[in-house]
Design an enzyme around this catalytic site. Structure first.
Site, PDB file in Angstrom:
ATOM      1  N   SER A  12       0.862  -1.077  -0.072  1.00  8.60           N
ATOM      2  CA  SER A  12      -0.010  -0.067   0.019  1.00  8.60           C
ATOM      3  C   SER A  12       0.785   1.368  -0.092  1.00  8.60           C
ATOM      4  O   SER A  12       1.643   1.387   0.895  1.00  8.60           O
ATOM      5  CB  SER A  12      -0.848  -0.063   1.251  1.00  8.60           C
ATOM      6  OG  SER A  12      -1.215   1.404   1.645  1.00  8.60           O
ATOM      7  N   ASP A  39      -4.423   3.914  -1.959  1.00  7.13           N
ATOM      8  CA  ASP A  39      -5.666   4.150  -0.966  1.00  7.13           C
ATOM      9  C   ASP A  39      -6.298   5.451  -1.171  1.00  7.13           C
ATOM     10  O   ASP A  39      -5.511   6.360  -0.905  1.00  7.13           O
ATOM     11  CB  ASP A  39      -5.027   4.100   0.560  1.00  7.13           C
ATOM     12  CG  ASP A  39      -4.761   2.631   0.796  1.00  7.13           C
ATOM     13  OD1 ASP A  39      -5.978   1.717   0.876  1.00  7.13           O
ATOM     14  OD2 ASP A  39      -3.809   2.487   1.401  1.00  7.13           O
ATOM     15  N   HIS A  70      -8.442   1.139  -3.939  1.00  3.74           N
ATOM     16  CA  HIS A  70      -9.190   1.085  -2.531  1.00  3.74           C
ATOM     17  C   HIS A  70      -9.674   2.398  -2.367  1.00  3.74           C
ATOM     18  O   HIS A  70      -9.211   3.123  -1.960  1.00  3.74           O
ATOM     19  CB  HIS A  70      -8.379   0.446  -1.427  1.00  3.74           C
ATOM     20  CG  HIS A  70      -9.228   0.417  -0.183  1.00  3.74           C
ATOM     21  ND1 HIS A  70      -8.418   0.285   1.233  1.00  3.74           N
ATOM     22  CD2 HIS A  70     -10.482   0.439   0.166  1.00  3.74           C
ATOM     23  CE1 HIS A  70      -9.339   0.262   2.118  1.00  3.74           C
ATOM     24  NE2 HIS A  70     -10.571   0.357   1.630  1.00  3.74           N
ATOM     25  N   PHE A 147      -6.115   5.331   8.198  1.00  5.95           N
ATOM     26  CA  PHE A 147      -4.423   5.513   8.336  1.00  5.95           C
ATOM     27  C   PHE A 147      -3.861   4.415   8.242  1.00  5.95           C
ATOM     28  O   PHE A 147      -4.105   3.313   8.672  1.00  5.95           O
ATOM     29  CB  PHE A 147      -4.296   6.075   9.975  1.00  5.95           C
ATOM     30  CG  PHE A 147      -5.157   7.365  10.096  1.00  5.95           C
ATOM     31  CD1 PHE A 147      -4.747   8.712   9.884  1.00  5.95           C
ATOM     32  CD2 PHE A 147      -6.310   7.258  10.881  1.00  5.95           C
ATOM     33  CE1 PHE A 147      -5.515   9.444   9.924  1.00  5.95           C
ATOM     34  CE2 PHE A 147      -7.102   8.501  11.053  1.00  5.95           C
ATOM     35  CZ  PHE A 147      -6.771   9.636  10.615  1.00  5.95           C
ATOM     36  N   ASP A 179      -6.446  -6.059   4.866  1.00  7.51           N
ATOM     37  CA  ASP A 179      -5.762  -4.826   4.823  1.00  7.51           C
ATOM     38  C   ASP A 179      -5.709  -4.095   6.184  1.00  7.51           C
ATOM     39  O   ASP A 179      -6.664  -3.666   6.494  1.00  7.51           O
ATOM     40  CB  ASP A 179      -6.434  -3.963   3.854  1.00  7.51           C
ATOM     41  CG  ASP A 179      -5.874  -2.443   3.347  1.00  7.51           C
ATOM     42  OD1 ASP A 179      -4.820  -2.448   3.669  1.00  7.51           O
ATOM     43  OD2 ASP A 179      -6.848  -1.667   2.798  1.00  7.51           O
ATOM     44  N   GLY A 181      -2.573  -3.254   9.283  1.00 10.08           N
ATOM     45  CA  GLY A 181      -1.719  -4.138  10.232  1.00 10.08           C
ATOM     46  C   GLY A 181      -1.002  -5.229   9.961  1.00 10.08           C
ATOM     47  O   GLY A 181      -0.359  -6.081  10.913  1.00 10.08           O
ATOM     48  N   GLY A 201       1.255  -1.660   4.171  1.00  9.23           N
ATOM     49  CA  GLY A 201       1.679  -0.379   4.164  1.00  9.23           C
ATOM     50  C   GLY A 201       3.012   0.000   4.724  1.00  9.23           C
ATOM     51  O   GLY A 201       4.184  -0.151   4.213  1.00  9.23           O
TER      52      GLY A 201
HETATM   53  C1  DX5 Z   1      -5.940   1.714   5.805  1.00 14.93           C
HETATM   54  C2  DX5 Z   1      -5.624   1.624   4.411  1.00 14.93           C
HETATM   55  C3  DX5 Z   1      -4.613   0.616   4.215  1.00 14.93           C
HETATM   56  C4  DX5 Z   1      -3.231   1.137   4.836  1.00 14.93           C
HETATM   57  C5  DX5 Z   1      -2.485  -0.034   5.517  1.00 14.93           C
HETATM   58  O1  DX5 Z   1      -7.097   2.643   5.680  1.00 14.93           O
HETATM   59  O2  DX5 Z   1      -6.585   1.015   3.558  1.00 14.93           O
HETATM   60  O3  DX5 Z   1      -4.407   0.107   3.044  1.00 14.93           O
HETATM   61  O4  DX5 Z   1      -2.217   1.811   3.927  1.00 14.93           O
HETATM   62  O5  DX5 Z   1      -1.342   0.489   6.160  1.00 14.93           O
HETATM   63  P1  DX5 Z   1      -0.686  -0.661   7.343  1.00 14.93           P
HETATM   64  O6  DX5 Z   1      -0.106  -1.798   6.704  1.00 14.93           O
HETATM   65  O7  DX5 Z   1       0.363   0.220   7.716  1.00 14.93           O
HETATM   66  O8  DX5 Z   1      -1.887  -0.731   8.409  1.00 14.93           O
HETATM   67 ZN    ZN Z   2      -6.230  -0.034   1.638  1.00 12.25          ZN
END
Ligand code: DX5
Ligand code: ZN
Length: 222
Positions: A12, A39, A70, A147, A179, A181, A201
């Site tokens: 991401s 995102d 997304h 986030f 998607d 964590g 991400g």
């Molecule tokens: C959250 C997004 C995710 C985000 C995941 O709202 O949809 O795609 O980038 O980020 P991490 O992997 O850091 O949780």
């Molecule tokens: Zn996402």
């Protein structure tokens, strides 16, 4: 891995360096990613404003990988055509933002773009059961969207398993993406529960390792 499926990694770019996004996407592609997860946030469905269709179009020449878009936006139906024109390969709308989900899915698929539906952590998978046969992908949010860098919500593991069981029972090859964590600790557990596409991400874009090392670490955990 002795199983008959390949787990896809969808970094991401929300956690990438936006000042050199093209290079980051190229590097992610070279590092062996399967999708580029993008995102899109509107400051209404979720608090932040992030990326719009012009940025998706700007990324397009930097990779041959499918762009997995997304949409965390209200009234996504009105924006779908912009993201199709920008070069999206998969467009995912939130069930919570979309009362006419069948129509939205139809619009996406008529353009020969893959259609996904995203589900927040506290929304039941029952909400997508009727439309499931028309979907290319279901995206289960494993954090509250909005986030990067949040902690994986353990309770969603059950939902991953339930959805996997439904897809298998109905013999559907709809992709099951998770998607939020996702890192090398969580990845093997979500895959065991039934996820086949992992959006990640902050575990991919960080100062501790290169993108290639980060993807290698997640792959090695599976
Ligand atoms: C959250 C997004 C995710 C985000 C995941 O709202 O949809 O795609 O980038 O980020 P991490 O992997 O850091 O949780
Ligand atoms: Zn996402």
């Amino acid at each position: 891995m002795g199983s008959s499926y390949k787990v896809k990694l969808a970094p991401s770019i929300l956690s990438a360096d936006f000042s050199c996004l093209g290079e980051q996407v190229a590097e992610t592609t070279k590092a062996g990613a399967d999708y580029i997860h993008i995102d899109v946030m509107d400051g209404r469905f979720v608090p932040q404003i992030t990326i719009g269709a012009p940025v998706v179009a700007a990324i397009r020449p930097w990779t041959n990988l499918p762009l997995d878009v997304h949409l965390m936006i209200e009234a996504p139906e009105s924006q779908i055509s912009q993201f199709i024109d920008a070069g999206a390969d998969i467009i995912t709308v939130h069930i919570e933002a979309c009362p006419h989900i069948h129509r939205a899915v139809q619009t996406i698929r008529e353009a020969r773009v893959k259609a996904g539906v995203a589900i927040n952590p506290d929304t039941s998978i029952d909400t997508v059961m009727d439309v499931l046969p028309s979907l290319d992908l279901v995206l289960l949010l494993t954090v509250n969207p909005g986030f990067g860098g949040q902690t994986f919500i353990e309770a969603v593991l059950d939902k991953v398993a339930q959805l996997r069981a439904e897809l298998d029972r109905k013999n559907l090859n709809t992709e099951l993406e998770v998607d939020g964590g996702i890192n090398a600790e969580v990845a093997p557990r979500v895959v065991r529960a039934g996820a086949r596409v992992l959006a990640a991400g902050s575990a991919v874009f960080n100062s501790e390792q290169t993108i290639s090392e980060a993807l290698g670490k997640i792959r090695a955990s599976l």
